[in-house]
Structures are given as structure tokens and as C-alpha cells.
Motif scaffolding. Structure first.
Motif, PDB file in Angstrom:
ATOM      1  N   CYS A  38     -15.711 -44.226  20.427  1.00 22.16           N
ATOM      2  CA  CYS A  38     -14.946 -43.357  21.323  1.00 22.16           C
ATOM      3  C   CYS A  38     -15.744 -42.100  21.683  1.00 22.16           C
ATOM      4  O   CYS A  38     -15.710 -41.634  22.820  1.00 22.16           O
ATOM      5  N   CYS A  41     -17.836 -42.634  24.607  1.00 23.74           N
ATOM      6  CA  CYS A  41     -17.143 -43.284  25.731  1.00 23.74           C
ATOM      7  C   CYS A  41     -16.801 -42.233  26.783  1.00 23.74           C
ATOM      8  O   CYS A  41     -16.417 -41.111  26.452  1.00 23.74           O
ATOM      9  N   CYS A  55      -7.446 -39.763  24.604  1.00 23.56           N
ATOM     10  CA  CYS A  55      -7.961 -40.804  25.488  1.00 23.56           C
ATOM     11  C   CYS A  55      -6.855 -41.083  26.503  1.00 23.56           C
ATOM     12  O   CYS A  55      -5.708 -41.280  26.107  1.00 23.56           O
ATOM     13  N   LEU A  57      -6.036 -43.590  28.011  1.00 22.14           N
ATOM     14  CA  LEU A  57      -5.390 -44.896  27.851  1.00 22.14           C
ATOM     15  C   LEU A  57      -4.315 -44.863  26.778  1.00 22.14           C
ATOM     16  O   LEU A  57      -3.500 -45.773  26.663  1.00 22.14           O
ATOM     17  N   PHE A  58      -4.337 -43.796  25.974  1.00 23.91           N
ATOM     18  CA  PHE A  58      -3.327 -43.634  24.920  1.00 23.91           C
ATOM     19  C   PHE A  58      -2.726 -42.237  25.071  1.00 23.91           C
ATOM     20  O   PHE A  58      -2.992 -41.340  24.269  1.00 23.91           O
ATOM     21  N   CYS A  69     -12.471 -49.402  21.759  1.00 24.98           N
ATOM     22  CA  CYS A  69     -11.567 -50.382  22.362  1.00 24.98           C
ATOM     23  C   CYS A  69     -12.324 -51.090  23.472  1.00 24.98           C
ATOM     24  O   CYS A  69     -13.411 -50.671  23.878  1.00 24.98           O
ATOM     25  N   HIS A  72     -14.098 -49.528  26.563  1.00 27.00           N
ATOM     26  CA  HIS A  72     -15.203 -48.580  26.356  1.00 27.00           C
ATOM     27  C   HIS A  72     -16.171 -48.568  27.539  1.00 27.00           C
ATOM     28  O   HIS A  72     -16.579 -49.619  28.032  1.00 27.00           O
TER      29      HIS A  72
HETATM   30 FE1  SF4 Z   1     -12.028 -45.003  22.730  1.00 24.67          FE
HETATM   31 FE2  SF4 Z   1     -11.301 -47.011  24.323  1.00 24.67          FE
HETATM   32 FE3  SF4 Z   1     -10.424 -44.558  24.805  1.00 24.67          FE
HETATM   33 FE4  SF4 Z   1     -12.972 -45.121  25.198  1.00 24.67          FE
HETATM   34  S1  SF4 Z   1     -11.247 -45.996  26.310  1.00 24.67           S
HETATM   35  S2  SF4 Z   1     -12.148 -43.294  24.187  1.00 24.67           S
HETATM   36  S3  SF4 Z   1     -13.373 -46.586  23.552  1.00 24.67           S
HETATM   37  S4  SF4 Z   1      -9.954 -45.810  22.991  1.00 24.67           S
END
Ligand code: SF4
Length: 76
Positions: A38, A41, A55, A57-58, A69, A72
Motif C-alpha cells: 500500500c 501504491c 485508501c 477504495l476503503f 490489494c 495496486h
Molecule cells: Fe493498498 Fe489496494 Fe488501496 Fe493500493 S488500492 S492503497 S494496494 S488497498
């Protein structure tokens, strides 16, 4: 700081998120390389040196700097 993402969250499972990039299932994610995490990334919002960060995505949660994940993207 938000709560940590759990590997068992539905979103985490869908993206193959692992809190430790060295524990990623190589059979499921053959493109994964252990040098990816991460912290390197493009989507990672944590500061250098911190153990976790946001992130997109979360939303509202934190991923580990050493996590990974399948979404990445290497930092340019
Ligand atoms: Fe980590 Fe995936 Fe978010 Fe990149 S996209 S920071 S790899 S959780």
C-alpha cells in the motif's frame, strides 16, 4: 483515523486485500509481487513512515502500509 480494514470485510475480500503483502495467495493473484504494498501504491493516502493510511477504495477505513490489494498501482 478510521478503523482498520479487516481482511474478512466483503470489500476487502472482493479486492483480495491482505494486511501483509507477503501473505497474498500467489495462486489467486499470480500478478502480485511482494515488493508491492500500500505504501508504494498510487492510491495510498498515508504519510511516509506511518504504519497505516487511507485508501479511496476503503472509504473511512485504514489499510496497512505493508498491505496489498489487487487494485495496486505502482507509484509513478
Ligand atoms: Fe493498498 Fe489496494 Fe488501496 Fe493500493 S488500492 S492503497 S494496494 S488497498
Amino acid at each position: 483515523q478510521g478503523a482498520m480494514v479487516s481482511e474478512t470485510d466483503a470489500q476487502a475480500k472482493g479486492l483480495g486485500y491482505a494486511a501483509d503483502t507477503t501473505k497474498v495467495d500467489a495462486k489467486k493473484y499470480p500478478k502480485h509481487v511482494a515488493t508491492q504494498n500500500c505504501a508504494n501504491c498510487q492510491l495510498y493516502q498515508g504519510k511516509a513512515g506511518e504504519k497505516a493510511g487511507g485508501c479511496p477504495l476503503f472509504a473511512g477505513k485504514q489499510v496497512t502500509a505493508i498491505g496489498w490489494c489487487s487494485a495496486h498501482v505502482n507509484k509513478a
